[in-house]
Motif scaffolding. Structure first.
Motif, PDB file in Angstrom:
ATOM      1  N   GLY A  89      16.033  -1.784  -0.906  1.00 45.13           N
ATOM      2  CA  GLY A  89      14.700  -2.221  -1.322  1.00 45.13           C
ATOM      3  C   GLY A  89      14.522  -3.717  -1.477  1.00 45.13           C
ATOM      4  N   GLY A  90      15.482  -4.523  -1.020  1.00 45.02           N
ATOM      5  CA  GLY A  90      15.255  -5.966  -1.111  1.00 45.02           C
ATOM      6  C   GLY A  90      16.540  -6.774  -1.106  1.00 45.02           C
ATOM      7  N   VAL A  91      16.591  -7.758  -2.013  1.00 40.17           N
ATOM      8  CA  VAL A  91      17.661  -8.757  -1.994  1.00 40.17           C
ATOM      9  C   VAL A  91      18.768  -8.382  -2.988  1.00 40.17           C
ATOM     10  CG1 VAL A  91      18.168 -11.212  -2.352  1.00 40.17           C
ATOM     11  CG2 VAL A  91      15.975 -10.516  -1.370  1.00 40.17           C
ATOM     12  N   VAL A  92      20.022  -8.576  -2.546  1.00 41.33           N
ATOM     13  CA  VAL A  92      21.189  -8.399  -3.416  1.00 41.33           C
ATOM     14  C   VAL A  92      21.787  -9.785  -3.679  1.00 41.33           C
ATOM     15  CG1 VAL A  92      23.529  -7.437  -3.574  1.00 41.33           C
ATOM     16  CG2 VAL A  92      21.678  -6.057  -2.599  1.00 41.33           C
ATOM     17  N   CYS A  93      22.156 -10.045  -4.943  1.00 42.64           N
ATOM     18  CA  CYS A  93      22.675 -11.365  -5.320  1.00 42.64           C
ATOM     19  C   CYS A  93      24.144 -11.507  -4.922  1.00 42.64           C
ATOM     20  CB  CYS A  93      22.506 -11.579  -6.823  1.00 42.64           C
ATOM     21  SG  CYS A  93      23.754 -10.733  -7.825  1.00 42.64           S
ATOM     22  N   GLU A  94      24.671 -12.692  -5.119  1.00 41.72           N
ATOM     23  CA  GLU A  94      26.049 -12.944  -4.670  1.00 41.72           C
ATOM     24  C   GLU A  94      27.089 -12.303  -5.582  1.00 41.72           C
ATOM     25  OE1 GLU A  94      26.594 -17.140  -4.569  1.00 41.72           O
ATOM     26  OE2 GLU A  94      26.576 -17.364  -6.749  1.00 41.72           O
ATOM     27  N   GLU A 145       0.831  -1.213   0.000  1.00 41.52           N
ATOM     28  CA  GLU A 145       0.000   0.000   0.000  1.00 41.52           C
ATOM     29  C   GLU A 145       0.863   1.260   0.000  1.00 41.52           C
ATOM     30  OE1 GLU A 145      -3.110   0.419  -0.529  1.00 41.52           O
ATOM     31  OE2 GLU A 145      -3.337  -1.752  -0.705  1.00 41.52           O
ATOM     32  N   LEU A 146       2.017   1.172   0.627  1.00 39.84           N
ATOM     33  CA  LEU A 146       2.907   2.331   0.696  1.00 39.84           C
ATOM     34  C   LEU A 146       3.784   2.447  -0.552  1.00 39.84           C
ATOM     35  CD1 LEU A 146       4.014   2.000   4.430  1.00 39.84           C
ATOM     36  CD2 LEU A 146       2.463   3.717   3.464  1.00 39.84           C
ATOM     37  N   GLY A 147       3.613   1.500  -1.484  1.00 39.52           N
ATOM     38  CA  GLY A 147       4.434   1.522  -2.699  1.00 39.52           C
ATOM     39  C   GLY A 147       5.879   1.139  -2.429  1.00 39.52           C
ATOM     40  N   SER A 148       6.102   0.349  -1.389  1.00 44.69           N
ATOM     41  CA  SER A 148       7.467  -0.025  -1.006  1.00 44.69           C
ATOM     42  C   SER A 148       7.621  -1.540  -0.931  1.00 44.69           C
ATOM     43  CB  SER A 148       7.820   0.584   0.356  1.00 44.69           C
ATOM     44  OG  SER A 148       7.747   1.982   0.290  1.00 44.69           O
ATOM     45  N   ARG A 149       7.055  -2.242  -1.883  1.00 42.06           N
ATOM     46  CA  ARG A 149       7.116  -3.704  -1.869  1.00 42.06           C
ATOM     47  C   ARG A 149       8.574  -4.171  -1.964  1.00 42.06           C
ATOM     48  NH1 ARG A 149       4.585  -8.581  -5.342  1.00 42.06           N
ATOM     49  NH2 ARG A 149       2.855  -8.319  -3.942  1.00 42.06           N
ATOM     50  N   PRO A 150       9.022  -5.005  -1.032  1.00 38.07           N
ATOM     51  CA  PRO A 150      10.403  -5.504  -1.120  1.00 38.07           C
ATOM     52  C   PRO A 150      10.602  -6.341  -2.385  1.00 38.07           C
ATOM     53  CG  PRO A 150       9.432  -5.991   1.033  1.00 38.07           C
ATOM     54  CD  PRO A 150       8.317  -5.500   0.162  1.00 38.07           C
ATOM     55  N   GLU A 151      11.736  -6.153  -3.032  1.00 41.32           N
ATOM     56  CA  GLU A 151      12.069  -6.947  -4.222  1.00 41.32           C
ATOM     57  C   GLU A 151      12.685  -8.262  -3.767  1.00 41.32           C
ATOM     58  OE1 GLU A 151      11.727  -6.500  -7.803  1.00 41.32           O
ATOM     59  OE2 GLU A 151      12.200  -8.588  -7.372  1.00 41.32           O
ATOM     60  N   VAL A 152      12.004  -9.366  -4.095  1.00 41.36           N
ATOM     61  CA  VAL A 152      12.503 -10.680  -3.672  1.00 41.36           C
ATOM     62  C   VAL A 152      12.677 -11.637  -4.853  1.00 41.36           C
ATOM     63  CG1 VAL A 152      11.622 -10.533  -1.308  1.00 41.36           C
ATOM     64  CG2 VAL A 152      10.156 -11.472  -3.102  1.00 41.36           C
ATOM     65  N   ASP A 153      12.448 -11.156  -6.060  1.00 43.09           N
ATOM     66  CA  ASP A 153      12.596 -12.005  -7.248  1.00 43.09           C
ATOM     67  C   ASP A 153      13.864 -11.705  -8.022  1.00 43.09           C
ATOM     68  OD1 ASP A 153      10.100 -13.470  -7.071  1.00 43.09           O
ATOM     69  OD2 ASP A 153       9.157 -11.530  -7.392  1.00 43.09           O
ATOM     70  N   ARG A 154      14.280 -10.435  -8.001  1.00 47.06           N
ATOM     71  CA  ARG A 154      15.463 -10.020  -8.750  1.00 47.06           C
ATOM     72  C   ARG A 154      16.419  -9.310  -7.815  1.00 47.06           C
ATOM     73  NH1 ARG A 154      14.905  -9.400 -14.280  1.00 47.06           N
ATOM     74  NH2 ARG A 154      12.954 -10.241 -15.087  1.00 47.06           N
ATOM     75  N   CYS A 155      17.676  -9.307  -8.197  1.00 43.47           N
ATOM     76  CA  CYS A 155      18.670  -8.570  -7.429  1.00 43.47           C
ATOM     77  C   CYS A 155      18.402  -7.068  -7.599  1.00 43.47           C
ATOM     78  CB  CYS A 155      20.062  -8.926  -7.936  1.00 43.47           C
ATOM     79  SG  CYS A 155      21.347  -7.828  -7.304  1.00 43.47           S
ATOM     80  N   VAL A 156      18.375  -6.335  -6.478  1.00 39.88           N
ATOM     81  CA  VAL A 156      18.074  -4.897  -6.569  1.00 39.88           C
ATOM     82  C   VAL A 156      19.232  -4.109  -7.185  1.00 39.88           C
ATOM     83  CG1 VAL A 156      16.392  -4.813  -4.679  1.00 39.88           C
ATOM     84  CG2 VAL A 156      18.823  -4.504  -4.167  1.00 39.88           C
ATOM     85  N   GLU A 157      20.405  -4.730  -7.292  1.00 44.45           N
ATOM     86  CA  GLU A 157      21.546  -4.028  -7.890  1.00 44.45           C
ATOM     87  C   GLU A 157      21.638  -4.292  -9.394  1.00 44.45           C
ATOM     88  OE1 GLU A 157      23.032  -1.706  -5.908  1.00 44.45           O
ATOM     89  OE2 GLU A 157      24.808  -2.715  -5.126  1.00 44.45           O
ATOM     90  N   CYS A 158      21.624  -5.561  -9.811  1.00 42.87           N
ATOM     91  CA  CYS A 158      21.871  -5.882 -11.227  1.00 42.87           C
ATOM     92  C   CYS A 158      20.606  -6.338 -11.951  1.00 42.87           C
ATOM     93  CB  CYS A 158      22.960  -6.951 -11.341  1.00 42.87           C
ATOM     94  SG  CYS A 158      22.461  -8.569 -10.728  1.00 42.87           S
ATOM     95  N   ASP A 159      19.500  -6.488 -11.237  1.00 37.55           N
ATOM     96  CA  ASP A 159      18.216  -6.840 -11.845  1.00 37.55           C
ATOM     97  C   ASP A 159      18.172  -8.282 -12.373  1.00 37.55           C
ATOM     98  OD1 ASP A 159      15.591  -5.904 -12.254  1.00 37.55           O
ATOM     99  OD2 ASP A 159      15.954  -5.698 -14.406  1.00 37.55           O
TER     100      ASP A 159
END
Ligand SMILES: [Zn+2]
Length: 262
Positions: free
Chosen positions: A176-181, A146-160
């Motif tokens: 905003g979410g998960v960063v990949c290795e 609702e706040l428009g701040s949905r955590p990103e859990v499908d893609r890396c927030v850095e490299c997409d």
């Protein structure tokens, strides 16, 4: 359009404080007017007609008259009282926490139908005896939507790049979410996120609450996702909720025996 001089609305009490020996100020969430502060005059006197019904953890029908500073409560009727919710201390503490998050998320007098419906549903679920932790996580995830701040859990927030199940993840709420290795991420290494934790975060975003209630989860995974979402919500709302201290206190197990020397 200004509200008429007298109006009636559905409302849930988010918080309250005593203004004087007789009067109390309430923060209400309503579907159409959003958050508003109202004064209940004389409510603390034994003769008050308003007294018993203007309580949290209930859906109320409230008649108000526009006032200069606060609108004035003139009549209250209880629509739904979620009485079972109060029987359990953790459930009641969770209900306060959810109300505080709603309060923090809303500006006064902006329509808040989705958030009102979310809080109402969460209280129904707590009242029905659903595990408070699952209700709270489900609520946090939908509040973030609702706040428009949905955590990103499908893609890396850095490299997409789409995250793969055989890599290591880091949970980085400020990004905003998960960063990949493969990505460096922020300077100091953030919390690692287990694959089970990542799956559970996805489940909270995708499954309805009935399905979430049925999940068999390791307590460690639930604790991990609780800490992760708490941190995320704290960053989006710019501070931690005060009611969390109380919630943690009612949940803490009795003092554990000292570990055996070894
Ligand atoms: Zn990456």
């Amino acid at each position: 359009m200004p509200a008429p001089r007298r109006y009636t609305t559905e409302a849930i009490v988010l918080s309250r404080f005593d203004l004087s020996e007789a009067d109390r100020v309430l923060t209400l969430i309503t579907p159409q007017i959003g958050k508003l502060k109202a004064i209940a005059k004389g409510i603390r006197l034994p003769t008050s007609r308003l007294g018993g019904s203007l309580e949290p953890f209930a859906e109320l029908s409230v008649a108000l008259a526009r006032g200069r500073t606060f609108d004035v409560v003139t009549e209250v009727r209880v629509g739904h009282a979620w009485l079972h919710l109060r029987d359990d201390l953790e459930s009641a503490a969770t209900a306060w926490y959810l109300a505080e998050l709603a309060d923090r998320s809303l500006e006064e007098r902006h329509a808040a139908e989705p958030l009102y419906a979310l809080l109402r549903r969460a209280y129904e679920l707590l009242d029905a005896g659903m595990a408070p932790g699952r209700v709270a996580r489900w609520y946090e995830v939908h509040l973030l939507d609702e706040l428009g701040s949905r955590p990103e859990v499908d893609r890396c927030v850095e490299c997409d790049r789409v995250l793969e199940s055989n890599e290591r993840f880091r949970w980085v709420p400020p990004l905003g979410g998960v960063v990949c290795e493969r990505c460096p991420g922020p300077a100091h290494d953030r919390t690692g996120l287990s694959l089970e934790g990542l799956k559970l975060l996805k489940a909270y975003q995708r499954l309805d609450i009935e399905a979430i209630a049925e999940l068999r989860l390791a307590p460690a995974t639930e604790r991990e996702v609780e800490a992760d979402l708490r941190e995320f919500v704290g960053i989006v709302l710019e501070r931690d909720a005060r009611s969390l201290a109380f919630l943690d206190e009612v949940r803490s197990p009795p003092a554990a025996p000292a570990a055996a020397p070894g």
